[in-house]
Design an enzyme around this catalytic site. Structure first.
Site, PDB file in Angstrom:
ATOM      1  CB  SER A 106      -0.878  -0.011   1.257  1.00 60.77           C
ATOM      2  OG  SER A 106      -1.479   1.246   1.485  1.00 60.77           O
ATOM      3  CE1 TYR A 159      -3.660  -2.893   5.721  1.00 64.30           C
ATOM      4  CE2 TYR A 159      -3.101  -0.611   5.225  1.00 64.30           C
ATOM      5  CZ  TYR A 159      -3.387  -1.898   4.795  1.00 64.30           C
ATOM      6  OH  TYR A 159      -3.398  -2.179   3.454  1.00 64.30           O
TER       7      TYR A 159
END
Length: 342
Positions: free
Chosen positions: A148, A161
């Site tokens: 990401s 995360y």
């Protein structure tokens, strides 16, 4: 050195996708199936896995359902062995499974933070280790880490995360160097994704006053899936950036991280919440689709605003053609300039 991708494709590759019951994992499994691959679907949610297997078969692939919690190293090893026994080996392993909590860091309990880390980061480590056990003796195969923009740039409300994705980035770079040092035919690469329209925003544990949502612009999961399938075929390249927002975020973070800190402090809280109230069903400790849940599918609730394509993603997959076109264009312009001068 292992067989080239084109040779493998004639026989149908043996592909493992973790987190395959929904979202990006679901879309990726279907993308591989459309190429005639055999796809092992790894996740916890049995409803989603069953629906994904049906879609894989209808798309032209062969499906193998393997329910597993990626935080359990022994279970992941057993899952990999089952795939290898069924398919005769493993050609591609996609680490996509993750968990998250949407909340300020001080509102996340130690157990919750640990759980996100175990599923997202250690799940990737355990999956990679299991894949290598089957790939290294054959000296071929590709491990794709689904990353990401948040692997480089942390944002508020997703500390666990972001920390896990940063950890995957460092782990993957270390492993890549080791494989290169050994002269191995096994490859590892990473795909850094933008915000994607997946069901995670309806099932993630959230303590925000508003309903969780991705930061715009939002892309459809098929955009991510195309990039992942391409990365699996071109594992020599160390990393792929998907979406213009990913490129802009990573470049801004490299040039002016302090300014980006202040920008995110002002804007990222509201950008990750809808006006409507309500929290997700919460899948941190158990799957959202079981035992009597529903199949969430690949798409979330943001179809109307989501982008089905990305020019940047196309350029990332077609750097050679794009570069050749630029060279040809430059040559034509140079020729015209010379003629004018003449």
């Amino acid at each position: 050195m292992g067989r080239p991708w084109s040779a493998l494709s004639r026989h149908g590759r043996a592909v493992v996708v973790t987190g395959a019951s929904g979202g990006v994992g679901r879309a990726t499994a279907l993308a591989f199936a459309a190429r005639g691959d055999r796809v092992a679907l790894l996740a916890r949610g049995r409803e989603g896995l069953a629906a994904a297997a049906d879609e894989v078969q209808r798309a032209g692939g062969e499906a193998l359902v393997v329910p597993v919690d990626m935080s359990d190293a022994k279970a992941v090893d057993d899952a990999a062995q089952k795939v290898a026994d069924t398919f005769g080996g493993i050609d591609v392993w996609v680490n996509n499974a993750f968990a998250g909590v949407f909340a300020p860091f001080t509102d996340v309990t130690p157990d919750e933070f640990r759980r996100v880390t175990e599923v997202t980061y250690l799940g990737c480590v355990f999956g990679t280790r299991a894949a290598l056990r089957h790939m290294l003796p054959r000296d071929r195969g590709t491990v794709v880490q689904v990353g990401s923009a948040l692997a480089y740039r942390g944002i508020p409300l997703q500390s666990a995360y972001c920390g896990a994705k940063h950890a995957i980035q460092g782990f993957n770079e270390s492993l890549r160097c080791e494989l290169l040092h050994a002269g191995s035919g096994v490859r590892t690469t990473m795909v850094q994704l933008p915000a994607v329209n997946t069901p995670q925003f309806d099932w993630v544990l959230s303590r925000m006053p508003g309903r969780a949502r991705p930061v715009a612009p939002v892309y459809q999961p098929e955009v991510a899936a195309r990039a992942i399938v391409h990365a699996a075929a071109h594992g020599r390249r160390r990393e792929y950036w998907v979406g213009g927002s990913t490129v802009a975020t990573l470049l801004a973070n490299a040039v002016a991280p302090g300014l980006l800190d202040r920008y995110l402090a002002r804007n990222a809280f509201s950008a990750q919440q809808d006006d409507e109230t309500g929290s997700g069903v919460g899948n941190l400790w158990s799957p959202a689709d079981g035992p009597h849940g529903r199949d969430f599918g690949a798409h979330g609730r943001f179809d109307e605003e989501s982008l089905a394509g990305s020019s940047q993603e196309w350029l990332s997959r077609n750097r050679g053609r794009a570069g050749a076109a630029l060279l040809v264009g430059a040559g034509v312009l140079t020729a015209r300039a010379v003629r004018r001068r003449g």
